[in-house]
Write a protein that holds these residues in place. Structure first.
Motif, short mmCIF file in Angstrom:
data_model
loop_
_atom_site.label_atom_id
_atom_site.label_comp_id
_atom_site.label_asym_id
_atom_site.label_seq_id
_atom_site.Cartn_x
_atom_site.Cartn_y
_atom_site.Cartn_z
N PRO A 1 0.83 -1.00 0.00
CA PRO A 1 0.10 0.11 -0.04
C PRO A 1 0.97 1.38 0.14
CG PRO A 1 0.12 -1.02 2.17
CD PRO A 1 0.96 -1.89 1.35
N SER A 2 0.68 2.22 -1.01
CA SER A 2 1.65 3.30 -1.31
C SER A 2 1.27 4.16 0.21
CB SER A 2 1.29 4.20 -2.27
OG SER A 2 1.91 3.20 -3.54
N LYS A 3 2.39 4.94 0.59
CA LYS A 3 2.38 5.80 1.61
C LYS A 3 2.10 7.21 0.87
CE LYS A 3 4.15 3.44 5.54
NZ LYS A 3 5.68 2.84 5.45
N ARG A 4 1.78 8.43 1.45
CA ARG A 4 1.62 9.52 0.70
C ARG A 4 2.85 9.90 -0.05
NH1 ARG A 4 -2.45 13.80 2.91
NH2 ARG A 4 -4.06 11.68 2.66
N TYR A 5 3.92 10.14 0.75
CA TYR A 5 5.11 10.51 0.41
C TYR A 5 5.66 9.71 -0.81
CZ TYR A 5 7.69 7.10 3.30
OH TYR A 5 7.99 6.01 3.77
N GLU A 6 5.39 8.45 -0.81
CA GLU A 6 5.83 7.61 -1.82
C GLU A 6 5.10 7.72 -3.14
OE1 GLU A 6 5.45 3.55 -0.62
OE2 GLU A 6 7.43 3.41 0.36
N THR A 7 3.66 8.11 -2.93
CA THR A 7 2.85 8.69 -4.34
C THR A 7 3.45 9.94 -4.73
OG1 THR A 7 1.07 7.57 -3.00
CG2 THR A 7 0.73 8.90 -4.94
N LEU A 8 3.82 10.60 -3.86
CA LEU A 8 4.38 11.98 -4.35
C LEU A 8 5.46 11.87 -4.99
CD1 LEU A 8 4.45 15.09 -4.57
CD2 LEU A 8 5.13 15.23 -2.38
N ALA A 9 6.64 11.07 -4.48
CA ALA A 9 8.09 10.74 -5.22
C ALA A 9 7.60 10.21 -6.31
CB ALA A 9 8.70 9.89 -4.07
N ASP A 10 6.89 9.37 -6.52
CA ASP A 10 6.64 8.47 -7.80
C ASP A 10 5.91 9.56 -8.94
OD1 ASP A 10 7.51 6.31 -6.80
OD2 ASP A 10 5.57 5.26 -6.57
N GLU A 11 5.25 10.46 -8.41
CA GLU A 11 4.66 11.50 -9.44
C GLU A 11 5.81 12.24 -9.97
OE1 GLU A 11 0.26 11.93 -7.37
OE2 GLU A 11 1.60 13.82 -7.48
N ILE A 12 6.81 12.81 -8.99
CA ILE A 12 7.61 13.78 -9.49
C ILE A 12 8.71 13.06 -10.27
CG2 ILE A 12 9.45 15.02 -8.64
CD1 ILE A 12 8.00 15.68 -6.06
#
Lengths: 474, 474
Positions: free
Chosen positions: A7-18
């Protein structure tokens, strides 16, 4: 793409987006990222989430912090290699000698750009300082020490090695160590101590070719087990092999594996040792790159979790201090006596002047300073080579981004042929280590191991440009 | 007693008669013999016959010439050991490890008089000069040499070794040599190159215990062949074994065999090589004592007669120059490539500073001077030890009188027990090498190997007196 099953953590999602923006070219090398405060405000998240995302991106080599200035997009590294290997078959007789030797010999020429070499550049080692230490040490050698040190090796050196382990939180007594002619002999002795011809031995997939050569020489069978490029051997697959195949031993590189650069997390190392203990299976641990970490501290070896004396832990000074001195060691656990005797009856001792010199060098304290410089140089060379691979190689090339050691492992796009790249590169005086030498079944036919242990100069960069062209499918 | 099966020559008869007078006590140590002219007249023979008889007696250690004074009876050495060994059985699995190691470990204590040691006294070696050479050599080491020398070892050193062979009349090219971690590794590599587990290998009876350990480690069977204390392995017995048992290899010491000190005559070495060539059987030749001759010139190794590339000739600097440096070599004949690769994948190289140091030392020419002194010292120590054995041991003790190396082999009178002598001697801080460790079947239970490689001082003499008492049958 990343962390698919978690399950993705919020900061991981953000990092993946960048990361996606960087890979798509929306953000380019040199662009400044919004400050943590700006990004938090514009995305409606906590500043700590942005901070953690930036931290991740930095660890992935995608952005860099400049003090008092902020975060900038780095040269884009090639996409990471994220899938574990899928070894063919289970257990076969090993017959790699001719193939591996032919390639190794070809790469030993002095006129060749040594991207296929197994050694870092000599210029990275304190050779002048060592020579001085040797010059003063040999004049003071006790000639009778030869005999005293026959069984385990130079006592002062063993004390210094034990002391270093102690500082890193690992209690190994000096009298539990045997000094050897490099780690290579240590590994061979370990193998000889715990196997008999015909036995099966677990290795990683891909594995360091020397382990395959060692198995071949001793008439052993190899069981190659799936290995992940970041986290090392797959413990589920290993458990199954232990259950069904009852191998005589495992031979693994738990930190900065050659060729993958994988680093088993601490919890996984502990789990590995517990799993092996349940099966009473010895682990021959090759830890020659353990000191070459780019993180904050030395990753503990599996030996740190060994309660049963089942880990035969091997290392040396050849990769981090004194190549050519041929001084390694083994902490063979419950096999100490067997190993010491095997060594005594094959090579007797390591070279006495080299042992005494390293003992003196370690005692007088230049080693940690040297290692800090070496690690920094290697980490920089890793980034430079990753950037060059991103620039010169086909876009679909995937690469590891190891946190230690000095090897990159590349997977070329479908259609590429590593053996062909090797042959054509050598014709242009460039060596590479092609994937098939890291497997008893010649797998990894699209993979290359590249050595970033040499300063990233114009010659290296030009060689990578040539390789990149050769790597394009015809 | 001597030359039982050959028609005696006149001078031999005369020599035997005089020896009998000496052993009977009619002639005593210090007595002056009649001059050559007097003896010729009184016995009615040619002067040359007397001269040859005296020459023989001198070679047997029984008389000594004093310049411008004549011949004198020397301290009487013990009677010579003249019968070949009679090995038990033919070919068995080797299992000597525990027995040999327990004894070796016991003899490594510093407080022990090292008559059981395998090393000469460190004081006999030019260690200070070597240290100086090393101090200046390591400062000039080319760091890239490591890689150049991976396959065969330091080129300058190989050139120097080849040059020495050339001076002695043996043409071995520098590129036919592989530098190793001492002769021990060379021998193991040779064995690995030409055998597979389960094969049978011919060794001498008695044989150097390390050969038995090597066979054991590789799962090989030993065929021990009768060996004469002066002339080495019995070629008739060997021919039969080659015919009937088809061994995979022979492992022999053709000059100054350990433990017998036997020296195969040149014609016999040639015959050995021809015999092996007819059976296409490789010879692993251990020649580590070849430079330690007491005669006029270096005995040629069997390798000198090798036309078929079947001799894997091994030697080192450990016994004659630099113990502890761990530099040896092998001239593997047609197995060069296999041996080089085996070395590369087990210990990689020998220690680079040690290799370069020995190359420089050999080049600058102190070696021959050192060797002359060393040979002279060892020959004198041999005579002193023989005299002490004659003085202290039971009269029926027989001894070899080697013309090189630094080992005596004693056969104690019936009823003596070498293992018992070993244990009781060790309790008095004296080591010996008991006969049974030189045989896979623990034969030679009445024999001892004594090391005369240490200056014959009061401590050594007192130790021999103790041993002599222990050697008396209960």
């Amino acid at each position: 793409m990343r962390n698919r099953d978690r399950p993705s953590k919020r900061y991981e999602t953000l990092a993946d987006e960048i990361e996606a923006s960087i890979r798509a070219g929306t953000l380019r090398a040199g662009d400044r990222l919004p400050s943590v405060r700006q990004a938090a405000a514009s995305r409606g998240v906590h500043a700590s989430t942005v901070f953690q995302a930036y931290y991740r991106l930095e660890a992935r080599g995608l952005i860099r912090a400049r003090p008092r200035s902020g975060y900038y997009v780095a040269a884009v590294p090639p996409p990471p290699l994220e899938h574990a290997s899928a070894p063919l078959g289970e257990s076969i007789a090993v017959d790699v000698g001719e193939r591996v030797f032919a390639i190794l010999e070809a790469t030993m020429r002095r006129d060749v750009v040594p991207l296929g070499s197994a050694f870092p550049a000599p210029s990275l080692f304190p050779l002048a300082r060592l020579a001085k230490t040797m010059a003063s040490t040999v004049q003071r050698l006790d000639p009778r020490a030869n005999v005293d040190h026959l069984l385990l090796g130079n006592a002062a050196l063993r004390r210094q090695i034990a002391l270093r382990y102690l500082v890193d939180g690992l209690a190994i007594d000096a009298d539990e160590l045997v000094v050897t002619n490099g780690a290579m002999e240590a590994l061979h002795l370990g193998l000889a101590a715990v196997t008999r011809p015909g036995d099966a031995v677990v290795v990683e997939s891909p594995t360091f070719y020397a382990s395959l050569q060692a198995l071949e020489q001793r008439g052993l069978r190899a069981i190659e087990v799936a290995t992940h490029p970041r986290e090392g051997i797959d413990l589920g697959a290993l458990a199954e092999v232990l259950e069904r195949r009852r191998p005589a031993a495992c031979w693994l590189m738990t930190s900065f594996q050659n060729p993958l650069g994988s680093l088993m997390p601490e919890a996984k190392k502990r789990e590995l040792v517990e799993l092996l203990a349940r099966h009473d299976t010895p682990l021959i641990e090759d830890d020659v790159y353990g000191e070459l970490y780019f993180g904050a501290r030395r990753p503990p070896p599996a030996k740190a979790y060994d309660r049963a004396g089942l880990v035969l832990h091997c290392s040396s000074f050849s990769k981090c201090l004194a190549p050519g001195y041929r001084i390694g060691w083994i902490a063979p656990g419950r096999h100490l006596r067997t190993v010491a005797r095997l060594k005594l009856s094959t090579t007797l001792t390591a070279s006495t002047p080299a042992e005494a010199t390293l003992a003196a060098y370690l005692e007088h304290g230049g080693y940690d300073r040297h290692l800090r410089k070496l690690r920094q140089a290697l980490a920089g060379q890793r980034d430079a080579m990753l950037a060059a691979v991103a620039t010169h190689f086909p876009a679909a090339t995937r690469a590891t981004r190891p946190d230690g050691g000095y090897f990159l492992w590349l997977e070329l796009p479908p259609g590429a042929d590593a053996m062909d790249v090797h042959r054509r590169a050598l014709a242009q005086s460039i060596s590479v280590a092609p994937g098939p030498i890291f497997s008893s079944r010649a797998q990894f036919e699209r993979c290359l191991r590249l050595n970033y242990g040499h300063p990233h100069d114009g010659r290296v960069d030009a060689a990578l440009a040539v390789l990149g062209r050769l790597a394009r499918p015809a």
